[in-house]
Design a protein around this motif. Structure first.
Motif, PDB file in Angstrom:
ATOM      1  N   LEU A 382       0.824  -1.283  -0.008  1.00  0.00           N
ATOM      2  CA  LEU A 382       0.060  -0.098   0.100  1.00  0.00           C
ATOM      3  C   LEU A 382       0.976   1.304   0.123  1.00  0.00           C
ATOM      4  O   LEU A 382       0.429   2.361  -0.274  1.00  0.00           O
ATOM      5  CB  LEU A 382      -0.751  -0.055   1.353  1.00  0.00           C
ATOM      6  N   GLU A 383       2.298   1.349   0.256  1.00  0.00           N
ATOM      7  CA  GLU A 383       3.029   2.441   0.228  1.00  0.00           C
ATOM      8  C   GLU A 383       3.758   2.375  -0.942  1.00  0.00           C
ATOM      9  O   GLU A 383       4.649   3.308  -1.244  1.00  0.00           O
ATOM     10  CB  GLU A 383       3.963   2.350   1.338  1.00  0.00           C
ATOM     11  N   THR A 384       3.328   1.830  -2.249  1.00  0.00           N
ATOM     12  CA  THR A 384       3.940   1.720  -3.486  1.00  0.00           C
ATOM     13  C   THR A 384       3.128   2.334  -4.396  1.00  0.00           C
ATOM     14  O   THR A 384       1.784   2.812  -4.043  1.00  0.00           O
ATOM     15  CB  THR A 384       4.335   0.496  -3.860  1.00  0.00           C
ATOM     16  N   ARG A 385       3.687   2.794  -5.692  1.00  0.00           N
ATOM     17  CA  ARG A 385       2.797   3.338  -6.738  1.00  0.00           C
ATOM     18  C   ARG A 385       1.745   2.506  -7.133  1.00  0.00           C
ATOM     19  O   ARG A 385       1.043   2.983  -7.950  1.00  0.00           O
ATOM     20  CB  ARG A 385       3.722   3.753  -7.669  1.00  0.00           C
ATOM     21  N   HIS A 386       1.874   1.283  -6.675  1.00  0.00           N
ATOM     22  CA  HIS A 386       0.530   0.334  -7.042  1.00  0.00           C
ATOM     23  C   HIS A 386      -0.403   0.287  -5.994  1.00  0.00           C
ATOM     24  O   HIS A 386      -1.229  -0.591  -6.003  1.00  0.00           O
ATOM     25  CB  HIS A 386       1.292  -1.139  -7.103  1.00  0.00           C
ATOM     26  N   ARG A 387      -0.577   1.266  -5.214  1.00  0.00           N
ATOM     27  CA  ARG A 387      -1.523   1.242  -4.117  1.00  0.00           C
ATOM     28  C   ARG A 387      -2.815   1.221  -4.457  1.00  0.00           C
ATOM     29  O   ARG A 387      -3.696   0.542  -4.020  1.00  0.00           O
ATOM     30  CB  ARG A 387      -1.398   2.580  -3.325  1.00  0.00           C
ATOM     31  N   PRO A 388      -3.279   1.823  -5.637  1.00  0.00           N
ATOM     32  CA  PRO A 388      -4.634   1.580  -6.047  1.00  0.00           C
ATOM     33  C   PRO A 388      -5.062  -0.100  -6.333  1.00  0.00           C
ATOM     34  O   PRO A 388      -6.182  -0.346  -5.697  1.00  0.00           O
ATOM     35  CB  PRO A 388      -4.950   2.264  -7.359  1.00  0.00           C
ATOM     36  N   VAL A 389      -4.330  -0.599  -7.040  1.00  0.00           N
ATOM     37  CA  VAL A 389      -4.534  -2.149  -7.282  1.00  0.00           C
ATOM     38  C   VAL A 389      -4.410  -2.771  -5.921  1.00  0.00           C
ATOM     39  O   VAL A 389      -5.349  -3.509  -5.889  1.00  0.00           O
ATOM     40  CB  VAL A 389      -3.534  -2.700  -8.358  1.00  0.00           C
ATOM     41  N   ALA A 390      -3.598  -2.676  -5.348  1.00  0.00           N
ATOM     42  CA  ALA A 390      -3.232  -3.367  -3.818  1.00  0.00           C
ATOM     43  C   ALA A 390      -4.404  -3.057  -2.868  1.00  0.00           C
ATOM     44  O   ALA A 390      -4.995  -4.204  -2.384  1.00  0.00           O
ATOM     45  CB  ALA A 390      -1.848  -3.038  -2.990  1.00  0.00           C
ATOM     46  N   LEU A 391      -4.793  -2.006  -2.858  1.00  0.00           N
ATOM     47  CA  LEU A 391      -6.051  -1.258  -1.918  1.00  0.00           C
ATOM     48  C   LEU A 391      -7.129  -2.134  -2.514  1.00  0.00           C
ATOM     49  O   LEU A 391      -8.228  -2.538  -1.622  1.00  0.00           O
ATOM     50  CB  LEU A 391      -6.288  -0.028  -2.249  1.00  0.00           C
ATOM     51  N   ALA A 392      -7.629  -2.170  -3.861  1.00  0.00           N
ATOM     52  CA  ALA A 392      -8.823  -2.622  -4.119  1.00  0.00           C
ATOM     53  C   ALA A 392      -8.777  -4.052  -4.104  1.00  0.00           C
ATOM     54  O   ALA A 392      -9.742  -5.059  -3.695  1.00  0.00           O
ATOM     55  CB  ALA A 392      -9.144  -2.477  -5.770  1.00  0.00           C
ATOM     56  N   SER A 393      -7.620  -4.650  -4.263  1.00  0.00           N
ATOM     57  CA  SER A 393      -7.480  -6.383  -3.966  1.00  0.00           C
ATOM     58  C   SER A 393      -7.689  -6.654  -2.470  1.00  0.00           C
ATOM     59  O   SER A 393      -8.521  -7.755  -2.289  1.00  0.00           O
ATOM     60  CB  SER A 393      -6.059  -6.701  -4.550  1.00  0.00           C
ATOM     61  N   ILE A 394      -7.243  -5.959  -1.570  1.00  0.00           N
ATOM     62  CA  ILE A 394      -7.225  -6.344  -0.265  1.00  0.00           C
ATOM     63  C   ILE A 394      -8.650  -6.036   0.152  1.00  0.00           C
ATOM     64  O   ILE A 394      -9.239  -6.739   1.087  1.00  0.00           O
ATOM     65  CB  ILE A 394      -6.149  -5.676   0.589  1.00  0.00           C
TER      66      ILE A 394
END
Length: 415
Positions: A382-394
């Motif tokens: 969640l602290e990376t530039r892929h936060r939106p994808v990680a947030l949606a996945s979790i």
């Protein structure tokens, strides 16, 4: 008092965590309520309560915590309970502490061990483990938030509060009451880590750490007293302390030894300070009964995966994703993520080598540590530039897991 009730201690994160724990408690109470409505009599549950009540009445002889079947109306009304109550004087897996905790509510309510009192019995049997379940959840939240921030705390606690395995153990719903042992093991490992970190504080080591030393001793006593094979957490706690304080290893060993002494004293107290009973109880204890042939059995590995899925369906997707990220991304390989993964792996290996009890207990002990590990890797993503994808996945994983769990509870209501 004003300094205690600060926003840092009682802010928005704490309120959200409390709401999650309330949702957890509501699910547990629902299961307990459905348990007594079924009208079924759990012989093992009655056995734990009766054996614990006998111990509270101090019917402990020099031969050990022997249980003599009391001649009472409850046994005359239900002769099927007699074989369980008249079993071996020694329990190879549990100390008297396990039974004392189970029967502690009976101190205020005597004479209830009758099939006609199924409602009171079921609530009494479940009440200590409801408390342990809440305490383990609060500890999980505290540790995860300190290690990974609010995001990690939310993920770990949400996985915990909607975990079918945790709910069953806390409500004693067709499951062994292992949540007290899990809280002890979890507390022992992370209290040892906390103590090691404070060794570099510019204060007197022993006096400054006395609260954590007592807590470490209590955790060790609860873990080992609830399941003898959890003696493995004692060297594991020392290993973490020595690793984290390489220049203060003598101090770390001293603190560990004092905590072990406190734990031994508490276990001695559970034998009502009868030294011969303690020695004989330990002599009959089964600490490690590993079958090395189990490691070559494919069905043993299948059983581990199945049990993980039953404990928390979210781990079926979340754990492989977290492991791939951990091994592929150097940033995720730091102590906060590695420590819970190592402990969980240790417990799962022991569970693999003991397909029967206490293997099931080891599997249950691993689950809270796996929640911490998954939460830590998630917080890193969640602290990376892929936060939106990680947030949606979790979010998708947590919502789906919670929805599935609530649907299963609804199925329980339909019988």
């Amino acid at each position: 008092m004003g300094r205690f009730f600060t926003r840092e201690r009682f802010g928005r994160p704490q309120v959200l965590a409390a709401l999650l724990l309330l949702a957890f408690l509501a699910q547990c109470l629902w299961l307990v309520e459905r348990g007594w409505r079924s009208g079924a009599i759990n012989v093992e549950e009655i056995y734990r309560l009766e054996r614990g009540r006998v111990l509270w009445e101090r019917r402990v002889g020099a031969t050990g915590y022997m249980l003599t079947t009391p001649a009472g109306p409850e046994n005359e009304q239900d002769p099927s309970l007699r074989p369980a109550l008249a079993s071996s004087a020694y329990d190879a897996n549990h100390s008297p502490l396990w039974y004392l905790i189970a029967a502690a509510p009976l101190i205020l309510s005597r004479g209830l061990l009758e099939p006609g009192n199924i409602v009171e019995l079921h609530w009494l049997a479940a009440s200590p483990y409801l408390v342990f379940g809440l305490l383990l959840g609060a500890s999980l939240w505290y540790v995860s938030r300190r290690l990974f921030g609010n995001a990690g705390g939310y993920v770990a606690l949400t996985l915990y509060c909607f975990s079918p395995g945790i709910l069953r153990a806390s409500a004693v719903w067709s499951a062994e009451p292992e949540v007290g042992a899990a809280w002890g093991a979890f507390g022992a490992i992370f209290t040892a880590i906390a103590v090691a970190h404070t060794l570099y504080a510019p204060r007197e080591v022993i006096l400054w750490n006395w609260r954590r030393i007592v807590l470490l001793g209590l955790s060790l006593a609860l873990a080992v007293g609830s399941q003898f094979s959890l003696v493995i957490v004692i060297p594991a706690a020392l290993a973490f302390m020595l690793y984290l304080a390489p220049t203060r290893r003598l101090d770390a060993t001293t603190i560990w030894a004092v905590a072990c002494g406190i734990a031994l004293l508490l276990l001695y107290a559970s034998y009502f300070f009868q030294f011969r009973a303690l020695l004989r109880g330990i002599g009959h204890a089964s600490f490690f009964d590993i079958s090395f042939r189990a490691f070559a059995m494919p069905q043993a590995y299948h059983q581990i995966v199945t049990q993980l899925g039953q404990s928390s369906p979210a781990l079926i997707l979340g754990l492989p994703a977290a492991l791939i990220t951990y091994f592929a991304w150097p940033r995720a390989r730091y102590f906060g993520n590695t420590a819970p993964l190592l402990v969980a792996t240790l417990f799962l290996v022991l569970a693999l080598g003991t397909p029967h009890y206490p293997g099931l207990g080891f599997h249950f002990m691993a689950v809270p540590f796996l929640f911490v590990f998954v939460a830590g890797v998630t917080a890193d993503l969640l602290e990376t530039r892929h936060r939106p994808v990680a947030l949606a996945s979790i979010w998708g994983l947590l919502v789906a897991n919670a929805g599935w769990n609530l649907w299963e509870l609804a199925r329980v209501a339909r019988g």
